[in-house]
Design a protein around this motif. Structure first.
Motif, PDB file in Angstrom:
ATOM      1  N   ASP A 154      29.283  43.829  31.881  1.00  0.00           N
ATOM      2  CA  ASP A 154      29.650  43.454  33.243  1.00  0.00           C
ATOM      3  C   ASP A 154      31.156  43.484  33.388  1.00  0.00           C
ATOM      4  OD1 ASP A 154      27.050  43.055  34.082  1.00  0.00           O
ATOM      5  OD2 ASP A 154      27.086  40.889  33.748  1.00  0.00           O
ATOM      6  N   VAL A 155      31.626  43.850  34.562  1.00  0.00           N
ATOM      7  CA  VAL A 155      33.059  43.824  34.881  1.00  0.00           C
ATOM      8  C   VAL A 155      33.278  42.782  35.965  1.00  0.00           C
ATOM      9  CG1 VAL A 155      35.007  45.094  35.853  1.00  0.00           C
ATOM     10  CG2 VAL A 155      33.454  46.220  34.240  1.00  0.00           C
ATOM     11  N   LEU A 156      34.242  41.907  35.730  1.00  0.00           N
ATOM     12  CA  LEU A 156      34.584  40.879  36.705  1.00  0.00           C
ATOM     13  C   LEU A 156      36.065  41.021  37.042  1.00  0.00           C
ATOM     14  CD1 LEU A 156      33.802  38.357  38.315  1.00  0.00           C
ATOM     15  CD2 LEU A 156      34.313  36.994  36.286  1.00  0.00           C
ATOM     16  N   ILE A 157      36.347  41.326  38.295  1.00  0.00           N
ATOM     17  CA  ILE A 157      37.727  41.459  38.769  1.00  0.00           C
ATOM     18  C   ILE A 157      38.064  40.207  39.568  1.00  0.00           C
ATOM     19  CG2 ILE A 157      39.287  42.749  40.272  1.00  0.00           C
ATOM     20  CD1 ILE A 157      37.647  45.258  39.576  1.00  0.00           C
ATOM     21  N   SER A 158      39.174  39.554  39.224  1.00  0.00           N
ATOM     22  CA  SER A 158      39.544  38.323  39.917  1.00  0.00           C
ATOM     23  C   SER A 158      41.038  38.289  40.176  1.00  0.00           C
ATOM     24  CB  SER A 158      39.129  37.091  39.100  1.00  0.00           C
ATOM     25  OG  SER A 158      39.762  37.066  37.848  1.00  0.00           O
ATOM     26  N   ASP A 159      41.380  37.573  41.241  1.00  0.00           N
ATOM     27  CA  ASP A 159      42.775  37.382  41.650  1.00  0.00           C
ATOM     28  C   ASP A 159      43.479  38.721  41.887  1.00  0.00           C
ATOM     29  OD1 ASP A 159      44.722  35.585  42.426  1.00  0.00           O
ATOM     30  OD2 ASP A 159      45.608  35.402  40.429  1.00  0.00           O
ATOM     31  N   ASN A 160      42.695  39.778  42.037  1.00  0.00           N
ATOM     32  CA  ASN A 160      43.206  41.130  42.272  1.00  0.00           C
ATOM     33  C   ASN A 160      44.184  41.597  41.196  1.00  0.00           C
ATOM     34  OD1 ASN A 160      42.962  43.418  43.944  1.00  0.00           O
ATOM     35  ND2 ASN A 160      44.928  43.019  44.911  1.00  0.00           N
ATOM     36  N   ARG A 161      44.057  40.994  39.980  1.00  0.00           N
ATOM     37  CA  ARG A 161      44.969  41.396  38.911  1.00  0.00           C
ATOM     38  C   ARG A 161      44.383  41.254  37.507  1.00  0.00           C
ATOM     39  NH1 ARG A 161      48.540  36.911  37.117  1.00  0.00           N
ATOM     40  NH2 ARG A 161      47.756  34.969  38.002  1.00  0.00           N
ATOM     41  N   PHE A 162      43.153  40.769  37.422  1.00  0.00           N
ATOM     42  CA  PHE A 162      42.507  40.642  36.122  1.00  0.00           C
ATOM     43  C   PHE A 162      41.197  41.427  36.110  1.00  0.00           C
ATOM     44  CE2 PHE A 162      44.767  36.452  36.397  1.00  0.00           C
ATOM     45  CZ  PHE A 162      45.760  36.765  35.471  1.00  0.00           C
ATOM     46  N   PHE A 163      40.972  42.158  35.023  1.00  0.00           N
ATOM     47  CA  PHE A 163      39.796  42.998  34.836  1.00  0.00           C
ATOM     48  C   PHE A 163      39.141  42.535  33.543  1.00  0.00           C
ATOM     49  CE2 PHE A 163      37.584  46.764  33.314  1.00  0.00           C
ATOM     50  CZ  PHE A 163      37.251  47.533  34.420  1.00  0.00           C
ATOM     51  N   ASP A 164      38.076  41.724  33.667  1.00  0.00           N
ATOM     52  CA  ASP A 164      37.400  41.165  32.494  1.00  0.00           C
ATOM     53  C   ASP A 164      36.117  41.932  32.217  1.00  0.00           C
ATOM     54  OD1 ASP A 164      39.038  38.892  31.682  1.00  0.00           O
ATOM     55  OD2 ASP A 164      38.480  37.999  33.596  1.00  0.00           O
ATOM     56  N   VAL A 165      35.893  42.230  30.944  1.00  0.00           N
ATOM     57  CA  VAL A 165      34.661  42.870  30.500  1.00  0.00           C
ATOM     58  C   VAL A 165      33.862  41.827  29.726  1.00  0.00           C
ATOM     59  CG1 VAL A 165      33.645  44.741  29.163  1.00  0.00           C
ATOM     60  CG2 VAL A 165      35.819  45.096  30.360  1.00  0.00           C
ATOM     61  N   LEU A 166      32.625  41.587  30.167  1.00  0.00           N
ATOM     62  CA  LEU A 166      31.804  40.512  29.627  1.00  0.00           C
ATOM     63  C   LEU A 166      30.442  41.049  29.213  1.00  0.00           C
ATOM     64  CD1 LEU A 166      32.470  37.945  32.505  1.00  0.00           C
ATOM     65  CD2 LEU A 166      33.687  38.077  30.332  1.00  0.00           C
ATOM     66  N   PRO A 167      29.751  40.344  28.318  1.00  0.00           N
ATOM     67  CA  PRO A 167      28.360  40.716  28.036  1.00  0.00           C
ATOM     68  C   PRO A 167      27.532  40.629  29.306  1.00  0.00           C
ATOM     69  CG  PRO A 167      29.153  39.068  26.467  1.00  0.00           C
ATOM     70  CD  PRO A 167      30.177  39.160  27.557  1.00  0.00           C
ATOM     71  N   ARG A 168      26.584  41.546  29.459  1.00  0.00           N
ATOM     72  CA  ARG A 168      25.791  41.569  30.686  1.00  0.00           C
ATOM     73  C   ARG A 168      25.092  40.236  30.919  1.00  0.00           C
ATOM     74  NH1 ARG A 168      23.698  46.961  32.483  1.00  0.00           N
ATOM     75  NH2 ARG A 168      25.879  46.844  33.173  1.00  0.00           N
ATOM     76  N   GLY A 169      25.229  39.712  32.138  1.00  0.00           N
ATOM     77  CA  GLY A 169      24.566  38.479  32.513  1.00  0.00           C
ATOM     78  C   GLY A 169      25.283  37.213  32.099  1.00  0.00           C
ATOM     79  N   VAL A 170      26.454  37.350  31.481  1.00  0.00           N
ATOM     80  CA  VAL A 170      27.207  36.182  31.010  1.00  0.00           C
ATOM     81  C   VAL A 170      28.425  35.975  31.905  1.00  0.00           C
ATOM     82  CG1 VAL A 170      28.512  35.166  29.103  1.00  0.00           C
ATOM     83  CG2 VAL A 170      26.443  36.518  28.633  1.00  0.00           C
TER      84      VAL A 170
END
Length: 256
Positions: A154-170
């Motif tokens: 999963d990819v989570l983009i926040s604050d328009n400046r962070f790109f986090d890659v996470l285990p799916r569903g976590v």
């Protein structure tokens, strides 16, 4: 932290809060008021940090005594679930087992795929079950998110400046729900607090929740209109105080 405190399931309420912009947000007076109240009410109020920060940051943050220690930490955007004992943070292995299995070798594959990708700069912190990048939204290759998701992450983009890659569903929300079940807490006694898009999953997890004043617009745009979700006017720590009063979660709540 006092060792004779009752378990969280026996306390009147539990504050499950993001750090940056939320628990650490607002004025010095606002933060001190909330922190002092938490210390004075610790036999009836539990504290859980739900944050993108890693355990080392939390240990350093709480080590100087101004910021109160939590009893539990959901860190690394939900990929760490840990208990605090003797001013040290200890992962809870049974709660992290599925997270570890879901991550597998994704870290190596994603790192290779996104190496030298425009708009992304890998953060050097050695996270266990996530990768985090500083993001330039104007330079970001739009295919990067799709390629990572196609790999099973999963990819989570926040604050328009962070790109986090996470285990799916976590993410923060599922990990908070897992911890609530593990501790035998009533979801109605848990106040979730946040201010950015990576807090969305915990604010819609079914507990009372607050988006504190100053929350980013993408979060506010995606938050549903529910009686259990409160949009505070006050910034940061003062917004948490406002929500405790609005939900009437504690008889000795502070004045908002």
């Amino acid at each position: 932290m006092t060792l004779s405190l009752p378990p969280l399931a026996d306390r009147r309420m539990v504050l499950a809060t993001d750090l940056d912009g939320t628990f650490l947000g607002g004025t010095d007076d606002d933060r001190d008021q909330l922190y002092d109240w938490l210390r004075a009410s610790r036999d009836t109020v539990g504290l859980v940090f739900v944050t993108g920060r890693d355990p080392q940051f939390i240990a350093e943050l709480c080590g100087d005594g101004r910021v109160p220690w939590p009893e539990y930490v959901i860190g690394d955007v939900g990929t760490t679930i840990a208990e605090v004992r003797d001013s040290a943070i200890h992962p809870i292995e049974p709660l992290e087992k599925e997270i570890s299995q879901a991550w597998g070798d994704l870290g190596h594959r994603v790192r290779d795929t996104l190496k030298d990708r425009s708009g992304l700069s890998l953060q050097q912190t050695e996270f266990r079950y996530r990768l985090s990048y500083d993001m330039d939204p104007d330079a970001l290759d739009p295919q990067a998110k799709h390629e990572v998701e196609a790999m099973g992450a999963d990819v989570l983009i926040s604050d328009n400046r962070f790109f986090d890659v996470l285990p799916r569903g976590v993410s923060k929300g599922p990990s908070l729900i897992r911890l609530i079940a593990h501790l035998g807490l009533s979801p109605n006694s848990v106040l979730a607090a946040g201010d950015t898009l990576n807090d969305l999953s915990m604010l819609v997890a079914g507990t009372p929740a607050v988006a504190v004043g100053g929350s980013e617009e993408p979060l506010l745009d995606q938050l549903p209109q529910r009686p259990t979700i409160y949009r505070a006017e006050a910034i940061g720590a003062a917004g948490i105080v406002e929500a405790i009063s609005a939900f009437d979660l504690h008889p000795d709540h502070l004045d908002a």
